[in-house]
Design a protein around this motif. Structure first.
Motif, mmCIF file in Angstrom:
data_model
loop_
_atom_site.group_PDB
_atom_site.id
_atom_site.type_symbol
_atom_site.label_atom_id
_atom_site.label_comp_id
_atom_site.label_asym_id
_atom_site.label_seq_id
_atom_site.Cartn_x
_atom_site.Cartn_y
_atom_site.Cartn_z
ATOM 1 N N TRP A 1 5.642 -9.207 -5.356
ATOM 2 C CA TRP A 1 6.256 -8.379 -6.388
ATOM 3 C C TRP A 1 6.967 -7.182 -5.747
ATOM 4 N N PRO B 1 7.039 -31.058 -11.497
ATOM 5 C CA PRO B 1 7.254 -29.678 -11.058
ATOM 6 C C PRO B 1 6.566 -28.683 -11.991
ATOM 7 N N PRO C 1 6.017 -25.248 -14.056
ATOM 8 C CA PRO C 1 6.951 -24.330 -14.743
ATOM 9 C C PRO C 1 7.123 -23.062 -13.913
ATOM 10 N N PRO C 2 8.223 -22.359 -14.078
ATOM 11 C CA PRO C 2 8.436 -21.131 -13.308
ATOM 12 C C PRO C 2 7.310 -20.121 -13.539
ATOM 13 N N SER C 3 6.884 -19.471 -12.467
ATOM 14 C CA SER C 3 5.852 -18.446 -12.587
ATOM 15 C C SER C 3 6.461 -17.159 -13.139
ATOM 16 N N ARG C 4 5.611 -16.224 -13.507
ATOM 17 C CA ARG C 4 6.082 -14.934 -13.994
ATOM 18 C C ARG C 4 6.896 -14.220 -12.923
ATOM 19 N N GLU D 1 8.663 -15.690 -10.528
ATOM 20 C CA GLU D 1 9.947 -16.375 -10.418
ATOM 21 C C GLU D 1 10.876 -16.016 -11.581
ATOM 22 N N LEU D 2 10.309 -15.857 -12.759
ATOM 23 C CA LEU D 2 11.134 -15.489 -13.920
ATOM 24 C C LEU D 2 11.701 -14.077 -13.770
ATOM 25 N N GLU E 1 14.473 -14.140 -11.141
ATOM 26 C CA GLU E 1 15.694 -14.721 -11.700
ATOM 27 C C GLU E 1 16.378 -13.729 -12.636
ATOM 28 N N ILE F 1 13.924 -15.370 -4.192
ATOM 29 C CA ILE F 1 12.611 -15.441 -3.554
ATOM 30 C C ILE F 1 12.752 -16.332 -2.323
ATOM 31 N N LYS G 1 12.399 -18.983 0.451
ATOM 32 C CA LYS G 1 11.688 -20.261 0.458
ATOM 33 C C LYS G 1 11.297 -20.632 1.887
#
Length: 212
Positions: free
Chosen positions: A19, A68, A70-73, A75-76, A79, A85, A87
């Protein structure tokens, strides 16, 4: 007439925290938009030695048949703020006492280069998977921004700035910091928040300040 207090936002952070990777880029944007607000970075060490051995964060092998996630908090939020982020990183959990001490060294010895050091350490860890707990890695970073690496590493090895670092859990909780990054504007604070929230807090802070 009483002098106005300094315009300042305090940012609690640790280089280990994903974060905070978002937070350092949010803070850079904040400084560009509100250069009049000084940023005071305080190291909050997530995994001090007192908490015991480092946890094992060895990634589990991926099952090709698993759908896959779902997008994590995290990742959201990344975005939403347009922050990539990194890789395929090759480093896991480390101690951050040395790099946090390094930040204090910069505050005391070369405050004009603090931002360059802070961002360089974040990029070394998150973009290049460098072990920023290693004094040699930190020495290369500070030499690259014009700091004598010998004096820097000697001070860190002697733990000259250890008393400036706030440790989790008890010391951090006593200061009402439970997450990093936490942005603190006078009486308001937010943690793990989008840039829009941080910006709105900055605007309210400036409105209060300008009324005084």
């Amino acid at each position: 007439m009483t002098d106005k207090p300094e315009l300042k936002v305090t940012i609690a952070h640790d280089y280990l925290c994903p974060w905070c990777w978002i937070g350092v880029l949010q803070a850079k944007r904040l400084k560009e938009e509100f250069p009049q607000i000084r940023q005071e970075w305080i190291g909050y060490e997530l995994l001090p030695e007192a908490l015991g051995p480092l946890p094992d964060f060895t990634p589990k092998p991926k099952d090709p048949n698993e759908p896959p996630a779902p997008p994590s908090r995290l990742e959201l939020l990344a975005e939403l703020d347009g922050i990539p982020i990194p890789k395929d990183r090759t480093i896991g959990v480390i101690r951050t006492h040395h790099p946090l001490q390094g930040a204090e060294y910069m505050k005391h010895n070369a405050p004009n280069l603090f931002d360059a050091y802070n961002e360089a350490v974040y990029r070394a860890f998150w973009e290049r998977s460098e072990d920023i707990s290693d004094l040699g890695v930190l020495a290369a970073i500070v030499e690259g921004i014009g700091i004598d690496p010998k004096d820097f590493t000697e001070k860190l090895a002697a733990r000259a700035y250890s008393d400036k670092i706030v440790e989790f859990d008890d010391d951090a909780y006593a200061r009402d910091v439970t997450h990093v990054p936490t942005f603190m504007f006078r009486g308001e604070r937010c943690a793990e928040a989008p840039y829009a929230t941080i910006r709105e807090m900055a605007l309210r802070y400036l409105a209060w300040y300008n009324k005084g």
